[in-house]
Design a protein around this motif. Structure first.
Motif, mmCIF file in Angstrom:
data_model
loop_
_atom_site.group_PDB
_atom_site.id
_atom_site.type_symbol
_atom_site.label_atom_id
_atom_site.label_comp_id
_atom_site.label_asym_id
_atom_site.label_seq_id
_atom_site.Cartn_x
_atom_site.Cartn_y
_atom_site.Cartn_z
ATOM 1 N N HIS A 1 7.658 40.666 20.840
ATOM 2 C CA HIS A 1 6.866 41.571 19.995
ATOM 3 C C HIS A 1 5.446 41.056 19.796
ATOM 4 C CE1 HIS A 1 6.986 44.352 16.168
ATOM 5 N NE2 HIS A 1 6.128 44.749 17.081
ATOM 6 N N ALA A 2 5.311 39.753 19.571
ATOM 7 C CA ALA A 2 3.993 39.207 19.255
ATOM 8 C C ALA A 2 3.132 38.965 20.484
ATOM 9 C CB ALA A 2 4.143 37.902 18.469
ATOM 10 N N ASP A 3 3.735 38.636 21.620
ATOM 11 C CA ASP A 3 2.976 38.210 22.800
ATOM 12 C C ASP A 3 2.855 39.284 23.876
ATOM 13 O OD1 ASP A 3 2.706 35.699 21.640
ATOM 14 O OD2 ASP A 3 4.567 34.964 22.538
ATOM 15 N N CYS A 4 3.384 40.471 23.620
ATOM 16 C CA CYS A 4 3.355 41.535 24.618
ATOM 17 C C CYS A 4 2.597 42.740 24.076
ATOM 18 C CB CYS A 4 4.773 41.959 24.997
ATOM 19 S SG CYS A 4 5.782 40.609 25.664
ATOM 20 N N HIS A 5 1.790 43.349 24.926
ATOM 21 C CA HIS A 5 1.072 44.583 24.582
ATOM 22 C C HIS A 5 1.924 45.771 25.041
ATOM 23 C CE1 HIS A 5 -2.812 42.563 23.659
ATOM 24 N NE2 HIS A 5 -2.397 41.705 24.578
ATOM 25 N N TRP A 6 2.480 46.494 24.082
ATOM 26 C CA TRP A 6 3.313 47.651 24.380
ATOM 27 C C TRP A 6 2.546 48.938 24.114
ATOM 28 C CZ3 TRP A 6 8.337 47.473 26.230
ATOM 29 C CH2 TRP A 6 8.955 46.214 26.220
ATOM 30 N N PRO B 1 5.180 38.772 14.792
ATOM 31 C CA PRO B 1 6.161 37.762 15.207
ATOM 32 C C PRO B 1 7.583 38.298 15.081
ATOM 33 C CG PRO B 1 4.534 36.830 13.703
ATOM 34 C CD PRO B 1 4.336 38.311 13.673
ATOM 35 N N SER B 2 8.459 37.838 15.994
ATOM 36 C CA SER B 2 9.846 38.268 15.961
ATOM 37 C C SER B 2 10.714 37.134 16.471
ATOM 38 C CB SER B 2 10.049 39.513 16.828
ATOM 39 O OG SER B 2 10.082 39.169 18.202
ATOM 40 N N ILE C 1 -5.216 37.345 30.300
ATOM 41 C CA ILE C 1 -4.303 38.450 30.001
ATOM 42 C C ILE C 1 -3.139 37.887 29.200
ATOM 43 C CG2 ILE C 1 -2.864 38.264 32.077
ATOM 44 C CD1 ILE C 1 -3.000 41.386 32.194
ATOM 45 N N GLY C 2 -2.537 38.716 28.352
ATOM 46 C CA GLY C 2 -1.433 38.277 27.528
ATOM 47 C C GLY C 2 -0.173 38.023 28.335
ATOM 48 N N PHE C 3 0.898 37.619 27.629
ATOM 49 C CA PHE C 3 2.148 37.313 28.314
ATOM 50 C C PHE C 3 2.627 38.505 29.125
ATOM 51 C CE2 PHE C 3 6.600 36.778 29.001
ATOM 52 C CZ PHE C 3 6.756 35.426 29.208
ATOM 53 N N ALA C 4 2.568 39.685 28.524
ATOM 54 C CA ALA C 4 2.990 40.892 29.242
ATOM 55 C C ALA C 4 2.246 42.094 28.681
ATOM 56 C CB ALA C 4 4.498 41.105 29.124
ATOM 57 N N GLY D 1 8.252 49.069 15.306
ATOM 58 C CA GLY D 1 8.130 48.498 16.642
ATOM 59 C C GLY D 1 9.241 47.498 16.920
ATOM 60 N N ALA D 2 9.550 46.642 15.944
ATOM 61 C CA ALA D 2 10.613 45.651 16.136
ATOM 62 C C ALA D 2 11.959 46.329 16.355
ATOM 63 C CB ALA D 2 10.670 44.726 14.922
ATOM 64 N N ALA D 3 12.231 47.400 15.597
ATOM 65 C CA ALA D 3 13.493 48.119 15.760
ATOM 66 C C ALA D 3 13.567 48.753 17.147
ATOM 67 C CB ALA D 3 13.634 49.180 14.668
ATOM 68 N N PHE D 4 12.466 49.328 17.600
ATOM 69 C CA PHE D 4 12.436 49.923 18.941
ATOM 70 C C PHE D 4 12.737 48.872 19.997
ATOM 71 C CE2 PHE D 4 10.441 51.095 22.897
ATOM 72 C CZ PHE D 4 10.764 52.439 23.048
#
Length: 421
Positions: A84-89, A100-101, A204-207, A388-391
């Motif tokens: 959640h924290a390191d990925c751009h969704w 953070p998650s 670029i971020g992690f993902a 977002g975390a629930a998704f």
């Protein structure tokens, strides 16, 4: 029980071997392909050269099957991050608010993942892996007694088909008089390409994940991987095919909702050429619906259900099937239980595909209001990290779809401001 034979040494077959190693005196894995000595792509797994995702539930399942497996991946240089924290969704074009998650994400390539699993299975004292061995049929006398190969016959108390999308099991069962296997098909015409670039910290971020949605039948994903690489996955459905030339790739990236991939590509150093693959449809074989099946037979992985690759569910489902197989050893109503394992990921994937009106398939009366709610949900996740975390928990198979419909989340979604993309 004495002997189990597994057809296919891809991830699903190897995990099945681990699952059965505690219940059978001997387990033999037969692989038609020549297996590489290390972490390398191979002809029998054409998608091994493509980008892969290991869902959070999948990494947990692998650690259950092989204690210490996640630590072994990290020791092999696989980068890890916070899902959640390191990925751009980007959901329906809306950037999810990051937070953070406790959900991990691992940037592991398919060849390395398969190699690590294969080495763990080879180390099991009662498992033998034989490559360059093609299975040509089943031994049958009212129940399955083993397999025929190009070199002879092998007896077994249980045969597991892990032959992937090209499984011959439906043909063999028809040949033995069991009739046709019912099939569900959802055709999206996925075309995707994968290319690797050199990773530079801070670039670029992690993902980055741009999910497709109605009106945007394109997807673009980048993920950090071992070996200081970034993998770029570009995909399209319903006639949208990503180009392979640099100018075309840049134009495709510029059409995506988020700017991260476009900005990265402006100065990124490619390490190889793009590799293209086509997956015309998601296919599920309903063995559980057949009026009769012979005893001594199991099927797992893509041999039963092959998903839209955009959603990255296949390896996780295979790992969950292996956990179930370790509990049952293939006895009882295996196919009915396996169907329940696949029901949720299949319904989630196909429901997402059926959002596109051009995709043919059965639609329920509840689908339209549910889709309207989920569209609003995705937009609300742009400013509400709990949503977002629930998704992410649902999409990573850590919770069921009802997790998105709790009273608190329903209220927050309905009270959230409607925002344009």
């Amino acid at each position: 029980m004495t002997h189990a034979v597994i057809i296919g040494a891809s991830v699903g077959g190897l995990l099945a071997a681990r699952a059965l190693s505690g219940a059978f005196e001997q387990v033999t894995v037969l692989e038609r392909d020549r297996l590489p000595a290390g972490a390398a792509a191979r002809r029998g797994v054409p998608q091994s050269r493509q980008a892969h995702a290991l869902l959070a539930r999948g990494s947990m399942a692998l650690d259950e099957l092989f204690p210490g497996f996640v630590a072994e991946m990290l020791g092999a240089g696989v980068p890890a991050g916070d899902l959640h924290a390191d990925c751009h969704w980007y959901l329906d074009g809306h950037p999810m608010r990051r937070a953070p998650s406790s959900m991990p994400v691992y940037g592991v390539t398919r060849p390395l993942l398969e190699h690590l699993i294969r080495e763990r299975v080879r180390a099991l004292p009662n498992v033998t892996i034989i490559d360059a061995a093609e299975v040509t049929g089943l031994l049958h006398d009212g129940r399955i007694r083993g397999v025929r190969t190009s070199d002879g016959t092998i007896g077994a108390g249980l045969v597991v088909d892990a032959g992937g999308r090209a499984s011959r099991l439906p043909f063999w069962l028809r040949e033995l008089g069991y009739g046709e296997v019912p099939v569900s098909t959802v055709r999206t015409g996925v075309v995707y390409t994968t290319r690797h670039y050199r990773y530079e910290p801070g670039r670029i971020g992690f993902a980055v994940i741009n999910a497709p949605y109605p009106g945007m039948p394109r997807t673009g994903v980048t993920i950090r991987q071992e070996g200081d690489r970034v993998v770029l996955f570009l995909g399209g459905i319903l006639g949208e095919a990503p180009p392979a030339d640099d100018a075309g790739v840049m134009a495709f990236a510029e059409s995506l909702p988020g700017p991260e991939i476009r900005d990265f590509l402006r100065t990124a150093e490619p390490l190889d050429d793009p590799v293209r693959m086509r997956v015309p449809a998601s296919v599920r074989r309903h063995y559980e619906r057949m009026p009769r099946l012979p005893e001594g037979l199991v099927a797992v992985g893509d041999a039963v259900c092959s998903f839209n690759p955009i959603y990255g569910q296949g390896i996780t489902v295979a790992a969950l099937q292996a956990l179930a197989l370790s509990r049952t050893a293939g006895t009882g109503r295996w196919f009915a239980g396996a169907a329940r394992t696949m029901d949720v990921p299949w319904s989630m994937a196909t429901a997402t595909d059926l959002r596109f009106p051009q995709v043919a398939g059965p639609r329920r009366a509840v689908d339209r209001p549910l889709d309207a709610y989920l569209r609003r949900y995705r937009a609300a996740a742009a400013h509400d990290p709990d949503l977002g975390a629930a998704f992410l928990r649902v999409s990573n198979m850590l919770a069921g779809p009802a997790h998105l419909l709790t009273p608190g989340r329903l209220l927050r979604v309905l009270l959230s401001p409607v925002r344009r993309r």
